[in-house]
Enzyme design. Structure first.
Site: not given
Length: 327
Positions: A72-74
């Site tokens: 869930d990397c931004g």
């Protein structure tokens, strides 16, 4: 064991894919590196494909056994780490080619913005993609070297020319990567901060937040409380992706310091107060990059997360001490 081929499509605002992939007897682990346990998308992928799910924050899985890595990397490092290793990557956040490893994020190995409804069984007869080989970032070695070498001054000139060309080539490649990183990462971040400042200033949101947070952020004990909250092991992996909390609160604190609502001397300790969670979402990935064993990951992840409860407030105090007399 019989495995099923699945289809992964990008969600709203997502990028990459679609991926039609199928596990085998070696690659049959769905690794969830999302913080806060195993997410629903990982569960759906495992359910349809017949794989097993693994919490990436609790244990480590060898790269050759990973079927899909769910993150869930931004837009920082995690979204590019697994594509660089040749592992199919699902990002729950709608992020495209971003971060320092953006060159490894390609449509045939990466898909983002994925929701549960974007995970389906593949149609019969669909072409299944194969996992790519890990990209080491190094150029392939020459198959054979020259058996003869020039002699005398001409040989020296030839070697000097080759060495000079190699150095110039490295500097050129470094400059090209720097420009690409500025365009893809730094400039969008500057635009985001400018937009955020405009929204906070013109909407009146800043005044609302100021009344709520100023009594806390304007004192050293208040900053210590903020630091402890951000460093809680339950919250820090969730607050870490994309450094959204640090960006938003940092912009707000900067505005309030500029307005005179918060003493300028608290700028440095405030910076440390809002950052204890930074990198907490990357701990299992970082250990994996270091080829840590499963036992090391199981002990190392909680050790790092709990250590932030000590180093976070401590860094605030150190920042406050070094800020004495600066303003």
């Amino acid at each position: 064991m019989a495995y099923n081929a699945i289809r992964l499509e990008k969600g709203k605002g997502g990028w990459g894919g679609p991926l039609v992939i199928k596990p085998d007897d070696v690659r049959n682990k769905v690794v969830s590196v999302t913080g806060g346990g195993i997410d629903p998308v990982s569960m759906k992928i495992a359910e349809l494909s017949g794989c097993t799910t693994v919490d990436g924050f609790a244990t480590s899985v060898p790269d050759e056994q990973i079927f899909v890595a769910v993150v869930d990397c931004g837009g920082t490092a995690r979204c590019g780490v697994y594509p660089k290793k040749g592992v199919f990557t699902v990002n729950l956040t709608p992020v495209g080619q971003s971060g320092p490893l953006a060159q490894y994020i390609k449509e045939d190995i990466y898909v983002s913005g994925v929701k549960v409804e974007n995970v389906t069984l593949a149609e019969a007869g669909a072409t299944v993609a194969q996992a790519a080989a890990a990209d080491t970032g190094s150029a392939p070695k020459a198959a054979a070297s020259q058996s003869t070498q020039s002699s005398g001054k001409f040989g020296f000139i030839t070697k000097l020319g080759k060495a000079t060309g190699a150095v110039i080539g490295k500097f050129y490649a470094a400059g090209k990567m720097t420009i690409n990183m500025v365009i893809n990462n730094i400039l969008p971040f500057m635009a985001f901060v400018a937009m955020l400042i405009g929204i906070i200033s013109q909407s009146g949101l800043g005044n609302i937040i100021a009344k709520a947070i100023a009594p806390v952020s304007g004192t050293l004990p208040g900053l210590l409380v903020v630091s402890v909250i951000c460093a809680l092991p339950i919250l820090s992996p969730i607050l870490g992706p994309g450094a959204v909390i640090a960006q938003v609160v940092g912009v707000f604190l900067g505005l309030e310091i500029g307005k005179g609502n918060i003493p300028p001397a608290l700028a440095l300790p405030a910076l440390f107060a809002i950052d204890p969670q930074v990198g907490c979402d990357f701990v299992p990935v970082g250990l994996s990059l270091g080829d840590a064993t499963a036992e090391t990951v199981e002990i190392g992840v909680p050790a790092v997360l709990f250590s932030r409860l000590i180093t976070g407030p401590l860094s605030v105090v150190i920042g406050w001490v070094f800020s004495i007399g600066l303003f």
